[in-house]
Design a protein around this motif. Structure first.
Motif, mmCIF file in Angstrom:
data_model
loop_
_atom_site.group_PDB
_atom_site.id
_atom_site.type_symbol
_atom_site.label_atom_id
_atom_site.label_comp_id
_atom_site.label_asym_id
_atom_site.label_seq_id
_atom_site.Cartn_x
_atom_site.Cartn_y
_atom_site.Cartn_z
ATOM 1 N N ARG A 107 33.370 23.782 102.463
ATOM 2 C CA ARG A 107 34.535 22.973 101.868
ATOM 3 C C ARG A 107 35.616 23.612 101.282
ATOM 4 N NH1 ARG A 107 32.394 19.886 96.278
ATOM 5 N NH2 ARG A 107 31.904 22.077 95.199
ATOM 6 N N GLY A 108 36.688 22.858 101.133
ATOM 7 C CA GLY A 108 37.979 23.631 100.499
ATOM 8 C C GLY A 108 38.404 22.640 99.302
ATOM 9 N N VAL A 109 38.527 23.299 98.033
ATOM 10 C CA VAL A 109 38.965 22.610 96.932
ATOM 11 C C VAL A 109 40.525 22.941 96.494
ATOM 12 C CG1 VAL A 109 38.325 22.231 94.411
ATOM 13 C CG2 VAL A 109 36.754 22.224 96.376
ATOM 14 N N ASP A 110 41.282 21.959 95.898
ATOM 15 C CA ASP A 110 42.470 22.113 95.531
ATOM 16 C C ASP A 110 42.021 22.743 93.820
ATOM 17 O OD1 ASP A 110 45.077 22.169 94.191
ATOM 18 O OD2 ASP A 110 45.746 20.544 95.820
ATOM 19 N N LEU A 111 42.673 23.657 93.599
ATOM 20 C CA LEU A 111 42.519 24.374 92.371
ATOM 21 C C LEU A 111 43.240 24.035 91.389
ATOM 22 C CD1 LEU A 111 42.415 28.320 92.829
ATOM 23 C CD2 LEU A 111 40.651 26.929 93.162
ATOM 24 N N ALA A 112 44.464 23.160 91.622
ATOM 25 C CA ALA A 112 45.391 22.546 90.633
ATOM 26 C C ALA A 112 44.587 21.165 90.145
ATOM 27 C CB ALA A 112 46.565 22.451 91.339
ATOM 28 N N THR A 113 43.880 20.732 91.303
ATOM 29 C CA THR A 113 43.362 19.216 90.737
ATOM 30 C C THR A 113 41.922 19.200 90.743
ATOM 31 O OG1 THR A 113 43.379 18.566 93.253
ATOM 32 C CG2 THR A 113 45.329 18.220 91.817
ATOM 33 N N GLY A 114 41.273 20.057 91.338
ATOM 34 C CA GLY A 114 39.662 20.101 91.480
ATOM 35 C C GLY A 114 39.256 19.022 92.544
ATOM 36 N N ALA A 115 40.111 18.316 93.305
ATOM 37 C CA ALA A 115 40.013 17.521 94.398
ATOM 38 C C ALA A 115 39.443 18.352 95.695
ATOM 39 C CB ALA A 115 40.990 16.624 94.786
ATOM 40 N N GLU A 116 38.405 17.659 96.429
ATOM 41 C CA GLU A 116 37.927 18.228 97.653
ATOM 42 C C GLU A 116 38.808 17.908 98.806
ATOM 43 O OE1 GLU A 116 33.636 18.691 99.213
ATOM 44 O OE2 GLU A 116 34.211 16.805 99.905
ATOM 45 N N ILE A 117 39.405 18.864 99.228
ATOM 46 C CA ILE A 117 40.315 18.709 100.563
ATOM 47 C C ILE A 117 39.727 18.294 101.890
ATOM 48 C CG2 ILE A 117 42.187 19.617 101.757
ATOM 49 C CD1 ILE A 117 42.546 21.361 99.089
ATOM 50 N N PHE A 118 38.686 19.250 102.092
ATOM 51 C CA PHE A 118 37.973 18.994 103.471
ATOM 52 C C PHE A 118 36.454 19.396 103.083
ATOM 53 C CE2 PHE A 118 39.815 23.352 103.779
ATOM 54 C CZ PHE A 118 38.592 23.858 104.120
ATOM 55 N N HIS A 119 35.512 18.905 103.983
ATOM 56 C CA HIS A 119 34.189 19.095 104.083
ATOM 57 C C HIS A 119 33.801 19.029 105.499
ATOM 58 C CE1 HIS A 119 29.880 17.993 103.412
ATOM 59 N NE2 HIS A 119 29.924 18.968 102.618
ATOM 60 N N PHE A 120 32.840 19.907 105.809
ATOM 61 C CA PHE A 120 32.059 20.131 107.021
ATOM 62 C C PHE A 120 30.669 20.354 106.795
ATOM 63 C CE2 PHE A 120 30.402 22.486 110.563
ATOM 64 C CZ PHE A 120 30.541 21.468 111.768
ATOM 65 N N GLY A 121 29.741 19.670 107.617
ATOM 66 C CA GLY A 121 28.365 19.846 107.710
ATOM 67 C C GLY A 121 27.589 18.868 107.016
ATOM 68 N N PRO A 122 26.245 19.015 106.843
ATOM 69 C CA PRO A 122 25.493 20.305 107.325
ATOM 70 C C PRO A 122 25.281 20.143 108.672
ATOM 71 C CG PRO A 122 24.050 18.542 106.190
ATOM 72 C CD PRO A 122 25.344 18.047 106.104
ATOM 73 N N GLN A 123 25.189 21.525 109.320
ATOM 74 C CA GLN A 123 24.862 21.745 110.516
ATOM 75 C C GLN A 123 24.258 23.199 110.504
ATOM 76 O OE1 GLN A 123 28.047 21.293 113.103
ATOM 77 N NE2 GLN A 123 27.109 22.102 114.806
ATOM 78 N N LEU A 124 23.003 23.227 111.414
ATOM 79 C CA LEU A 124 22.303 24.558 111.495
ATOM 80 C C LEU A 124 23.246 25.754 111.777
ATOM 81 C CD1 LEU A 124 19.620 25.971 111.543
ATOM 82 C CD2 LEU A 124 19.645 25.485 114.226
ATOM 83 N N GLY A 125 23.125 26.797 110.774
ATOM 84 C CA GLY A 125 23.920 27.969 110.897
ATOM 85 C C GLY A 125 23.703 28.779 109.535
ATOM 86 N N THR A 126 24.556 29.708 109.638
ATOM 87 C CA THR A 126 24.613 30.808 108.128
ATOM 88 C C THR A 126 25.437 30.575 107.268
ATOM 89 O OG1 THR A 126 25.495 32.630 109.403
ATOM 90 C CG2 THR A 126 23.255 32.156 110.078
ATOM 91 N N ASN A 127 25.217 31.257 106.081
ATOM 92 C CA ASN A 127 26.231 30.933 105.258
ATOM 93 C C ASN A 127 27.621 31.998 105.748
ATOM 94 O OD1 ASN A 127 26.663 30.332 102.254
ATOM 95 N ND2 ASN A 127 27.485 32.508 102.159
ATOM 96 N N ASN A 128 27.315 32.899 106.195
ATOM 97 C CA ASN A 128 28.612 33.699 106.547
ATOM 98 C C ASN A 128 29.600 33.064 107.759
ATOM 99 O OD1 ASN A 128 28.325 36.140 105.045
ATOM 100 N ND2 ASN A 128 27.239 37.045 106.549
ATOM 101 N N ILE A 129 28.768 32.400 108.491
ATOM 102 C CA ILE A 129 29.815 31.572 109.545
ATOM 103 C C ILE A 129 30.262 30.395 108.860
ATOM 104 C CG2 ILE A 129 29.231 29.899 111.299
ATOM 105 C CD1 ILE A 129 27.017 31.574 112.210
ATOM 106 N N GLY A 130 29.817 29.630 107.956
ATOM 107 C CA GLY A 130 30.416 28.909 106.948
ATOM 108 C C GLY A 130 31.546 29.327 106.249
ATOM 109 N N GLU A 131 31.558 30.612 105.679
ATOM 110 C CA GLU A 131 32.589 31.231 104.907
ATOM 111 C C GLU A 131 33.835 31.400 105.872
ATOM 112 O OE1 GLU A 131 32.645 31.562 101.787
ATOM 113 O OE2 GLU A 131 30.632 31.948 100.906
ATOM 114 N N PHE A 132 33.580 31.954 107.025
ATOM 115 C CA PHE A 132 34.630 32.226 108.093
ATOM 116 C C PHE A 132 35.384 31.007 108.522
ATOM 117 C CE2 PHE A 132 35.453 32.225 112.758
ATOM 118 C CZ PHE A 132 36.416 33.315 112.642
ATOM 119 N N LEU A 133 34.306 29.791 108.800
ATOM 120 C CA LEU A 133 35.010 28.691 109.339
ATOM 121 C C LEU A 133 35.676 27.974 108.364
ATOM 122 C CD1 LEU A 133 32.095 27.377 111.496
ATOM 123 C CD2 LEU A 133 34.186 28.283 112.405
#
Length: 219
Positions: A107-133
């Motif tokens: 997911r992505g979060v706006d630091l100024a507001t704390g609001a979540e901007i986008f969220h994906f998953g869950p889907q079978l994968g690895t943490n490193n793939i998630g960080e990259f995507l």
């Protein structure tokens, strides 16, 4: 002509067609959206906390009243103070994975507001793939909505290197269960290779600043 802002979810962005927007939000849980008269208003709203423009649990059609269904649990009503070295006009991204591989989400979060901007998953994968995507998702979303005045933070050195090299160097095997994820990875790599758009991407210094604000809090 109106401009429709979807603040959260996989299809977060700004749209000029109500028909398209309606299809994207139809049946989705926890989607926050609203229409605006001008593109400038929409861009400003998209970069801010959605609750500056809508009320919690307010129903009705977008354009008259904003639709808020099943307000997500990730909503932060209190924005924690940031370390002085952290740029507040920024998005932070992070991923979580139960197992390796296992159910992965990011997911992505706006630091100024704390609001979540986008969220994906869950889907079978690895943490490193998630960080990259997550980083590529943030870059693509910023380009799509012409957002050039923000930076991105990630706490993953691997993901930062993979984005720099425009290649996800995962050791995860491509199987029937992971094929759909590899299709997403290929699209992300292709986006990096065909788009020159970049905003500054910084390493989040966890030891100095604490957990990245996009952290899922499952450690």
């Amino acid at each position: 002509m109106k401009f429709y802002v979807i603040w959260n979810g996989e299809n977060a962005g700004i749209y000029t067609s109500w028909a398209e927007c309606e299809q994207l939000i139809k049946g989705a849980k926890g989607i926050l959206y609203k229409s605006f008269k001008t593109e400038e208003e929409a861009k400003t709203a998209f970069g801010n906390d959605p609750y500056m423009y809508i009320k919690k649990n307010e129903g009705g059609r977008a354009g008259r009243k904003a639709e808020v269904t099943d307000v997500p649990s990730w909503r932060n009503d209190t924005v924690l103070p940031l370390h002085p070295d952290v740029k507040a006009n920024a998005w932070a991204v992070d991923a979580a994975c139960s197992g390796n591989p296992g159910p992965m989400e990011y997911r992505g979060v706006d630091l100024a507001t704390g609001a979540e901007i986008f969220h994906f998953g869950p889907q079978l994968g690895t943490n490193n793939i998630g960080e990259f995507l997550a980083i590529v998702h943030a870059l693509a979303l910023m380009e799509k909505n012409n957002i050039t005045d923000r930076v991105i933070y990630s706490d993953s050195r691997n993901a930062l290197l993979w984005v720099r090299n425009m290649q996800c160097k995962t050791k995860l095997a491509r199987t029937e269960k992971t094929d759909s994820l590899f299709n997403i990875i290929e699209r992300a790599e292709n986006w990096l290779k065909t788009h020159s758009f970049r905003v500054p991407i910084y390493k989040w210094e966890t030891k100095k600043w604490g957990e990245v604000p996009a952290d899922f809090g499952r450690k």
